[in-house]
Structures are given as C-alpha cells and as structure tokens.
Design an enzyme around this catalytic site. Structure first.
Site, PDB file in Angstrom:
ATOM      1  N   HIS A  41      -7.877  37.866   1.136  1.00  0.00           N
ATOM      2  CA  HIS A  41      -6.641  37.065   1.248  1.00  0.00           C
ATOM      3  C   HIS A  41      -6.738  35.818   0.371  1.00  0.00           C
ATOM      4  CE1 HIS A  41      -6.401  38.981   5.407  1.00  0.00           C
ATOM      5  NE2 HIS A  41      -5.227  39.271   4.894  1.00  0.00           N
ATOM      6  N   GLN A  65       5.919  45.953  13.014  1.00  0.00           N
ATOM      7  CA  GLN A  65       5.262  46.928  12.143  1.00  0.00           C
ATOM      8  C   GLN A  65       4.116  47.665  12.838  1.00  0.00           C
ATOM      9  OE1 GLN A  65       4.085  43.645   9.292  1.00  0.00           O
ATOM     10  NE2 GLN A  65       2.287  44.938   9.013  1.00  0.00           N
ATOM     11  N   MET A 188     -12.295  44.898   1.690  1.00  0.00           N
ATOM     12  CA  MET A 188     -12.184  43.850   2.709  1.00  0.00           C
ATOM     13  C   MET A 188     -10.897  44.039   3.506  1.00  0.00           C
ATOM     14  SD  MET A 188     -13.646  40.471   0.888  1.00  0.00           S
ATOM     15  CE  MET A 188     -15.242  40.562   0.080  1.00  0.00           C
ATOM     16  N   SER A 189     -10.989  43.864   4.815  1.00  0.00           N
ATOM     17  CA  SER A 189      -9.831  44.041   5.692  1.00  0.00           C
ATOM     18  C   SER A 189     -10.082  43.283   6.982  1.00  0.00           C
ATOM     19  CB  SER A 189      -9.657  45.533   6.011  1.00  0.00           C
ATOM     20  OG  SER A 189      -8.810  45.688   7.124  1.00  0.00           O
ATOM     21  N   SER A 190      -9.028  42.726   7.554  1.00  0.00           N
ATOM     22  CA  SER A 190      -9.167  42.030   8.838  1.00  0.00           C
ATOM     23  C   SER A 190      -9.644  43.003   9.917  1.00  0.00           C
ATOM     24  CB  SER A 190      -7.830  41.424   9.263  1.00  0.00           C
ATOM     25  OG  SER A 190      -7.327  40.610   8.233  1.00  0.00           O
TER      26      SER A 190
END
Ligand code: PAF
Length: 284
Positions: A41, A65, A188-190
């Site tokens: 981010h 969503q 990368m990801s939350s």
C-alpha cells in the site's frame, strides 16, 4: 493535525481540504484502501506522490464488497498504525469515513460493470465487483482527485475500475502500480496475516506456479494444459482448493489459449481459511 497525517471522517471535511489545495493550484492523487496497510500500500502512496502535489489515502472496510460468508467482520482494522504508516510515507490526508457516512439510511444505488467483472473473482464472489465499483465511484466523486492509484495485485478489480471510470467519464486518471512481493515471492496482502506459520511456508507456491505457467506459455504450450497442471501442483503443495487459474488477455481479460498478445495469468486459491489471489504478466 499534531505531527501525524490529518484524519477526516466526513465528505464535507474531505471536500473542504481538497478545495483549499485546488485554490492554491495543487494537484491531488488518491489511494483508496481498506487499511491494514503494508509496504505494498505504501508503495501506492509513493506512486501517488510522484503523480501529484497532495495525496489522500482512504481507509474504509467496505461492507458491500464482502459476501455473507466472507471475512468482513474479521478483516483487520488498525487505524492508528495505518495513520502512522501513512505519515511516514508522506501522505497528506487520511479519509476514514464511517459506514453511515458512506451508506446513509436509504442508500439505494449500485454501480455494476458487465464484461470485465464476469468470470474469475466475479464468479466466485457474486456482487463483489458491484460493491467495489460503487464504493470507488463514491470515493472518486467525493474527493475528485486528478489521479487514483490501485495495485495490480487485484488485477481484475483494476480492470473494472478502469472500465467504469471511462464509461462514466470520471475526470480521474487511473494508475495501476506493480505488486510488491515478499523475498520468497508471496504477493503482499492484508490477508496474509490470517495464515498460520505452516500455511505461510506453503504460500509461495502460488507465485512459483504462476511463474511456471508463464514459462510454459512462452515455450509455446497451450493455456488449458498449463492451467490443468497448475491446479494439480497447487493442490499437491497443500492448498485446500483452487477457485481458478486462468490466462487472460492483459488488456481485455478475454480468455487466451496461446501467447499471441500480452497476457496475464491470474489465480485464486484457498490455503486453510485464507483466500490468496495473485497474477503476473507475460509479454510476447
Ligand atoms: O483493493 C481494495 O483495497 C478495495 O477493494 C478498494 C479498492 C479500496 C475498494 O474498497
């Protein structure tokens, strides 16, 4: 603002700040997020700072969503840490609205995009892209930035956003920024925070498999054979299920069987309770 990034929660306050910048002749970029910010981010913020004088990040975990059995309630929320990270990245304003501010009583409008929203995540997560398109349309109309930056990690989402921005004549340039990866290739990801240590050790196979499919495609193999083998590889490595692995035209997302135009290989697979998505490009 006391040293950190300024936080506003209402559309009126957001517009007041943007109006003040505009009156000074400054340009504005926006980075919409759902928070739980990681280096990926922050790289979007860096890209935004290259594009405009002032950068707004939004943090809003958008309920529309998420499907009924998805992770809306457990999605990580850590506004203080996010604000600190945004301050360090040089972001000028954090827009963190409440659900009531974004969806007041009686809210009855949905933005739906046909074509690029269909297939891939669109089939597995019914209503997801309508939720994304609705909230991003609102955020862009609320802030009216010159530029908005989104990660290529959510490649189909980026295609959906480009589509409605063009179709609705939104006066915003949509910029896609490359996926940031851990040293072992994991995007990368939350949601990576959901994984156990054992799952985290398995996860890099997703990117490795994409790379393998890309090599096969470049070597002239057919997409359907490569994707069938890729599903077997992922399941053998310990993934619980594979929602899809598909090769699509990089621009239109139309299915691709052989490498005749720039392509994108996209995957979504489940590892324990975590749904991992990733994609890579293949040039001709
Ligand atoms: O990619 C995300 O984080 C979200 O889908 C977005 C674009 C912020 C809309 O809620």
């Amino acid at each position: 603002m006391s040293g950190g990034v300024e936080i506003v929660r209402s559309v009126a306050d957001l517009r007041t700040r943007v109006r003040a910048w505009r009156s000074q002749g400054l340009t504005v970029a926006m980075v919409p997020t759902m928070g739980a910010l990681h280096r990926g981010h922050l790289s979007l913020v860096t890209t935004a700072l290259e594009q405009a004088d002032r950068v707004i990040a939004s943090v809003f975990v958008n309920p529309t969503q998420f499907g009924p059995n998805e992770d809306f309630s457990r999605y990580p929320r850590q506004e203080e840490m996010d604000a600190e990270a945004l301050t360090g990245a040089g972001c000028h304003l954090l827009f963190a609205p409440t659900v009531a501010e974004m969806y007041p009583d009686g809210f009855a409008t949905t933005v739906t995009v046909t074509g690029v929203s269909e297939g891939l995540c669109g089939d597995v997560r019914p209503g997801h892209f309508a939720g994304v398109a609705t909230v991003v349309t609102k955020l862009l109309l609320q802030a009216l930035p010159d530029v908005a930056v989104f990660g290529e990690k959510d490649y189909q989402q980026l295609a959906v956003i480009r589509r409605f921005a063009r179709d609705l004549d939104l006066p915003v340039t949509i910029v896609g920024a490359p996926t940031l990866r851990e040293a072992d290739g994991l995007a990368m990801s939350s949601r990576n925070a959901y994984m156990s240590e054992a799952e985290r050790a398995i996860a890099p196979v997703v990117h490795k498999t994409l790379t393998h499919v890309a090599e096969g495609l470049r070597a002239g193999k057919t997409g359907s054979d490569l994707c069938r083998d890729a599903v077997e590889t992922l399941l053998a490595a310990g993934l619980a299920s594979v929602d899809y692995i598909e090769i699509r035209d990089a621009a239109t997302l139309a299915p691709v069987e052989r490498l005749e135009r720039p392509a994108r290989i996209l995957v979504a697979a489940r590892l324990g309770k975590t749904r991992l998505i990733d994609n890579i490009g293949v040039e001709i």
